[in-house]
Write a protein that holds these residues in place. Structure first.
Motif, PDB file in Angstrom:
ATOM      1  N   GLY A  46     -59.446 -41.416 -12.365  1.00  0.00           N
ATOM      2  CA  GLY A  46     -59.170 -40.319 -11.451  1.00  0.00           C
ATOM      3  C   GLY A  46     -58.056 -40.667 -10.489  1.00  0.00           C
ATOM      4  N   PRO A  47     -57.301 -39.676 -10.010  1.00  0.00           N
ATOM      5  CA  PRO A  47     -56.159 -39.941  -9.132  1.00  0.00           C
ATOM      6  C   PRO A  47     -56.575 -40.296  -7.712  1.00  0.00           C
ATOM      7  CG  PRO A  47     -56.478 -37.595  -9.381  1.00  0.00           C
ATOM      8  CD  PRO A  47     -57.475 -38.247 -10.294  1.00  0.00           C
ATOM      9  N   SER A  48     -55.636 -40.845  -6.987  1.00  0.00           N
ATOM     10  CA  SER A  48     -55.832 -41.104  -5.555  1.00  0.00           C
ATOM     11  C   SER A  48     -55.918 -39.779  -4.804  1.00  0.00           C
ATOM     12  CB  SER A  48     -54.673 -41.943  -5.024  1.00  0.00           C
ATOM     13  OG  SER A  48     -54.662 -41.938  -3.609  1.00  0.00           O
ATOM     14  N   LEU A  49     -56.698 -39.784  -3.736  1.00  0.00           N
ATOM     15  CA  LEU A  49     -56.849 -38.586  -2.920  1.00  0.00           C
ATOM     16  C   LEU A  49     -56.098 -38.694  -1.597  1.00  0.00           C
ATOM     17  CD1 LEU A  49     -60.621 -37.717  -3.491  1.00  0.00           C
ATOM     18  CD2 LEU A  49     -58.619 -36.922  -4.750  1.00  0.00           C
ATOM     19  N   TYR A  50     -55.228 -39.689  -1.471  1.00  0.00           N
ATOM     20  CA  TYR A  50     -54.453 -39.825  -0.251  1.00  0.00           C
ATOM     21  C   TYR A  50     -53.545 -38.609  -0.063  1.00  0.00           C
ATOM     22  CZ  TYR A  50     -55.870 -44.733  -0.141  1.00  0.00           C
ATOM     23  OH  TYR A  50     -56.591 -45.894  -0.099  1.00  0.00           O
ATOM     24  N   GLY A  51     -53.739 -37.931   1.044  1.00  0.00           N
ATOM     25  CA  GLY A  51     -52.885 -36.802   1.375  1.00  0.00           C
ATOM     26  C   GLY A  51     -53.304 -35.467   0.800  1.00  0.00           C
ATOM     27  N   VAL A  52     -54.393 -35.425   0.025  1.00  0.00           N
ATOM     28  CA  VAL A  52     -54.780 -34.125  -0.548  1.00  0.00           C
ATOM     29  C   VAL A  52     -55.392 -33.212   0.506  1.00  0.00           C
ATOM     30  CG1 VAL A  52     -55.133 -35.138  -2.820  1.00  0.00           C
ATOM     31  CG2 VAL A  52     -57.087 -34.897  -1.292  1.00  0.00           C
ATOM     32  N   GLY A  53     -56.084 -33.808   1.487  1.00  0.00           N
ATOM     33  CA  GLY A  53     -56.639 -33.026   2.581  1.00  0.00           C
ATOM     34  C   GLY A  53     -57.902 -32.255   2.239  1.00  0.00           C
ATOM     35  N   GLU A  54     -58.480 -31.655   3.260  1.00  0.00           N
ATOM     36  CA  GLU A  54     -59.751 -30.947   3.109  1.00  0.00           C
ATOM     37  C   GLU A  54     -59.614 -29.677   2.277  1.00  0.00           C
ATOM     38  OE1 GLU A  54     -61.023 -30.020   7.037  1.00  0.00           O
ATOM     39  OE2 GLU A  54     -59.221 -28.862   7.550  1.00  0.00           O
ATOM     40  N   LEU A  55     -58.423 -29.077   2.269  1.00  0.00           N
ATOM     41  CA  LEU A  55     -58.231 -27.836   1.543  1.00  0.00           C
ATOM     42  C   LEU A  55     -58.343 -28.053   0.032  1.00  0.00           C
ATOM     43  CD1 LEU A  55     -57.745 -24.920   2.331  1.00  0.00           C
ATOM     44  CD2 LEU A  55     -55.293 -25.303   2.081  1.00  0.00           C
ATOM     45  N   ALA A  56     -57.789 -29.158  -0.460  1.00  0.00           N
ATOM     46  CA  ALA A  56     -57.879 -29.464  -1.889  1.00  0.00           C
ATOM     47  C   ALA A  56     -59.316 -29.768  -2.286  1.00  0.00           C
ATOM     48  CB  ALA A  56     -56.973 -30.653  -2.231  1.00  0.00           C
ATOM     49  N   VAL A  57     -60.043 -30.479  -1.415  1.00  0.00           N
ATOM     50  CA  VAL A  57     -61.446 -30.776  -1.707  1.00  0.00           C
ATOM     51  C   VAL A  57     -62.244 -29.488  -1.810  1.00  0.00           C
ATOM     52  CG1 VAL A  57     -63.529 -31.923  -0.856  1.00  0.00           C
ATOM     53  CG2 VAL A  57     -61.307 -33.022  -0.597  1.00  0.00           C
ATOM     54  N   HIS A  58     -62.018 -28.588  -0.867  1.00  0.00           N
ATOM     55  CA  HIS A  58     -62.739 -27.313  -0.904  1.00  0.00           C
ATOM     56  C   HIS A  58     -62.439 -26.555  -2.196  1.00  0.00           C
ATOM     57  CE1 HIS A  58     -64.493 -23.522   0.526  1.00  0.00           C
ATOM     58  NE2 HIS A  58     -63.430 -22.949  -0.022  1.00  0.00           N
ATOM     59  N   PHE A  59     -61.174 -26.500  -2.586  1.00  0.00           N
ATOM     60  CA  PHE A  59     -60.809 -25.760  -3.793  1.00  0.00           C
ATOM     61  C   PHE A  59     -61.474 -26.357  -5.027  1.00  0.00           C
ATOM     62  CE2 PHE A  59     -58.255 -25.223  -7.589  1.00  0.00           C
ATOM     63  CZ  PHE A  59     -58.030 -23.855  -7.611  1.00  0.00           C
ATOM     64  N   GLN A  60     -61.366 -27.661  -5.198  1.00  0.00           N
ATOM     65  CA  GLN A  60     -61.863 -28.301  -6.416  1.00  0.00           C
ATOM     66  C   GLN A  60     -63.393 -28.249  -6.505  1.00  0.00           C
ATOM     67  OE1 GLN A  60     -60.030 -29.251  -8.859  1.00  0.00           O
ATOM     68  NE2 GLN A  60     -57.991 -29.416  -7.969  1.00  0.00           N
ATOM     69  N   VAL A  61     -64.071 -28.470  -5.392  1.00  0.00           N
ATOM     70  CA  VAL A  61     -65.537 -28.558  -5.434  1.00  0.00           C
ATOM     71  C   VAL A  61     -66.178 -27.175  -5.366  1.00  0.00           C
ATOM     72  CG1 VAL A  61     -67.576 -29.574  -4.339  1.00  0.00           C
ATOM     73  CG2 VAL A  61     -65.423 -30.844  -4.370  1.00  0.00           C
ATOM     74  N   SER A  62     -65.607 -26.244  -4.592  1.00  0.00           N
ATOM     75  CA  SER A  62     -66.220 -24.917  -4.451  1.00  0.00           C
ATOM     76  C   SER A  62     -66.048 -24.066  -5.701  1.00  0.00           C
ATOM     77  CB  SER A  62     -65.616 -24.182  -3.249  1.00  0.00           C
ATOM     78  OG  SER A  62     -64.259 -23.847  -3.488  1.00  0.00           O
ATOM     79  N   THR A  63     -65.125 -24.443  -6.588  1.00  0.00           N
ATOM     80  CA  THR A  63     -64.965 -23.719  -7.848  1.00  0.00           C
ATOM     81  C   THR A  63     -65.675 -24.424  -9.000  1.00  0.00           C
ATOM     82  OG1 THR A  63     -62.878 -24.876  -8.288  1.00  0.00           O
ATOM     83  CG2 THR A  63     -62.751 -22.755  -7.150  1.00  0.00           C
ATOM     84  N   GLY A  64     -66.327 -25.556  -8.725  1.00  0.00           N
ATOM     85  CA  GLY A  64     -67.054 -26.269  -9.766  1.00  0.00           C
ATOM     86  C   GLY A  64     -66.179 -27.139 -10.641  1.00  0.00           C
ATOM     87  N   ARG A  65     -64.887 -27.208 -10.350  1.00  0.00           N
ATOM     88  CA  ARG A  65     -64.012 -28.053 -11.165  1.00  0.00           C
ATOM     89  C   ARG A  65     -64.361 -29.529 -10.998  1.00  0.00           C
ATOM     90  NH1 ARG A  65     -60.660 -23.587  -9.902  1.00  0.00           N
ATOM     91  NH2 ARG A  65     -59.446 -22.865 -11.708  1.00  0.00           N
TER      92      ARG A  65
END
Length: 266
Positions: free
Chosen positions: A79-98
Motif C-alpha cells: 500500500g502507498p504512503s499516506l503522507y500528505g493525503v489528509g483527512e479528506l482522502a481518508v473520508h473519501f476512501q473509507v466512507s465509500t467502502g473502497r
C-alpha cells in the motif's frame, strides 16, 4: 324449571366474546410495549452518543489499515504512503467502502462501508494530525446552490471524457473505470476533485476555483434529483445504447410484422 332455563340461556356468552377480549388485550399490551420501547430508544439516542478522538482513530488505523500503509503511514509494498493525503482522502476512501481494500486489482471498487461515521472521522483526524493534507471544505462549497449551467459546462470540459456527460461513468484502459456519479455525496464529489483518487487527476484551486467546484457539484446534484427529460435514460450512454435499442426492438418489430403479413397472405 322454565325460569332456571331462561337464566342459563340469558347468561351464555357468544363464542366470539373471548376472542375479542384476547385481541383487545393483545392490542393494549402491544401498544404499551411499543410506547415503552420508543421512550427507551429516545433516551438511549440522547445519552449514549459520543464523539471519538484522534487517539481512537489511531487504534482503528493500526488494527485495520497499518498492515498495508504502515504504522507511521510510511507505506509498504502492499500500500502507498499516506503522507500528505489528509483527512479528506481518508473520508473519501473509507466512507465509500473502497478501503480497507478487499483484494489487489486495477482499481479499488466500492463496497459496503465497514465503519461508522464517528470511526471514519476519528481515523481521518488521526491521519490529519500525523501527516496534514487537504481538509474538509466549508458547507457553502457543498450546498449544491451554485450555478448549475456553468457547472454543466465545466463538467463537460473537464470530466465528461471519463465520467460521461450525464455522470453515468465509463470504461478506461487496463481494467480501470470512471465510476457512476449518480449516488455520490457532494462532500465526496469535492474530495475526489481535490485528492484525485484512483485514476482521477487532482483539480487544485489553480485548475478549478472553489466557486467552480461548487458549480460542478450543483450540476451533478441537479442530475441526481431530475429524471431524464427524454424518457428512458438507457444507461445515459448516448447513441451506442440508443442505436442498439432501436436495432433490437425497432428493426426486430418491423421484421416480425413483415413475417406475420407474409404468413397471413400465404
Amino acid at each position: 324449571m322454565s325460569r332456571e332455563k331462561k337464566r342459563r340461556s340469558g347468561g351464555r356468552r357468544s363464542p366470539l366474546a373471548a376472542a375479542a377480549l384476547i385481541g383487545i388485550g393483545l392490542l393494549l399490551t402491544g401498544g404499551v410495549y411499543a410506547g415503552a420501547s420508543a421512550a427507551m430508544a429516545a433516551t438511549t439516542d440522547t445519552t449514549v452518543t459520543s464523539t471519538l478522538t484522534a487517539d481512537d482513530g489511531k487504534k482503528l488505523f493500526q488494527a485495520n489499515c497499518a498492515t498495508c500503509h504502515g504504522l507511521a503511514l510510511e507505506g509498504t509494498e502492499n500500500g502507498p504512503s499516506l503522507y500528505g493525503v489528509g483527512e479528506l482522502a481518508v473520508h473519501f476512501q473509507v466512507s465509500t467502502g473502497r478501503m480497507p481494500l478487499q483484494m489487489q486489482g486495477p482499481q479499488a471498487p466500492q463496497k459496503p462501508v465497514q465503519f461508522t461515521d464517528d470511526e471514519i472521522a476519528a481515523m481521518a483526524a488521526y491521519v490529519q494530525s500525523l501527516a496534514p493534507g487537504p481538509t474538509f471544505p466549508s458547507k457553502e462549497v457543498t450546498d449544491a446552490q451554485g450555478d448549475v449551467a456553468n457547472g454543466g459546462e465545466l463538467f463537460r470540459v473537464n470530466c465528461a471524457m471519463c465520467h460521461n456527460v450525464a455522470g453515468a461513468g465509463g470504461a478506461l484502459t487496463e481494467g480501470k473505470y470512471a465510476p457512476n456519479l449518480h449516488t455520490v455525496t457532494p462532500l465526496n464529489m469535492y474530495a475526489a476533485m481535490v485528492t484525485g483518487p484512483q485514476n482521477m487527476p487532482v483539480f487544485n484551486d489553480m485548475n478549478l476555483t472553489k466557486e467552480e467546484k461548487r458549480d460542478i457539484i450543483s450540476y451533478l446534484v441537479y442530475l441526481q434529483n431530475n429524471e431524464s427529460p427524454g424518457g428512458f435514460s438507457l444507461g445515459s450512454l448516448g447513441p451506442v445504447s440508443e442505436g442498439l435499442f432501436i436495432w433490437i426492438f425497432g428493426i426486430g418489430t418491423l421484421i416480425a410484422i413483415t413475417v406475420w403479413i407474409t404468413a397471413k397472405s400465404n
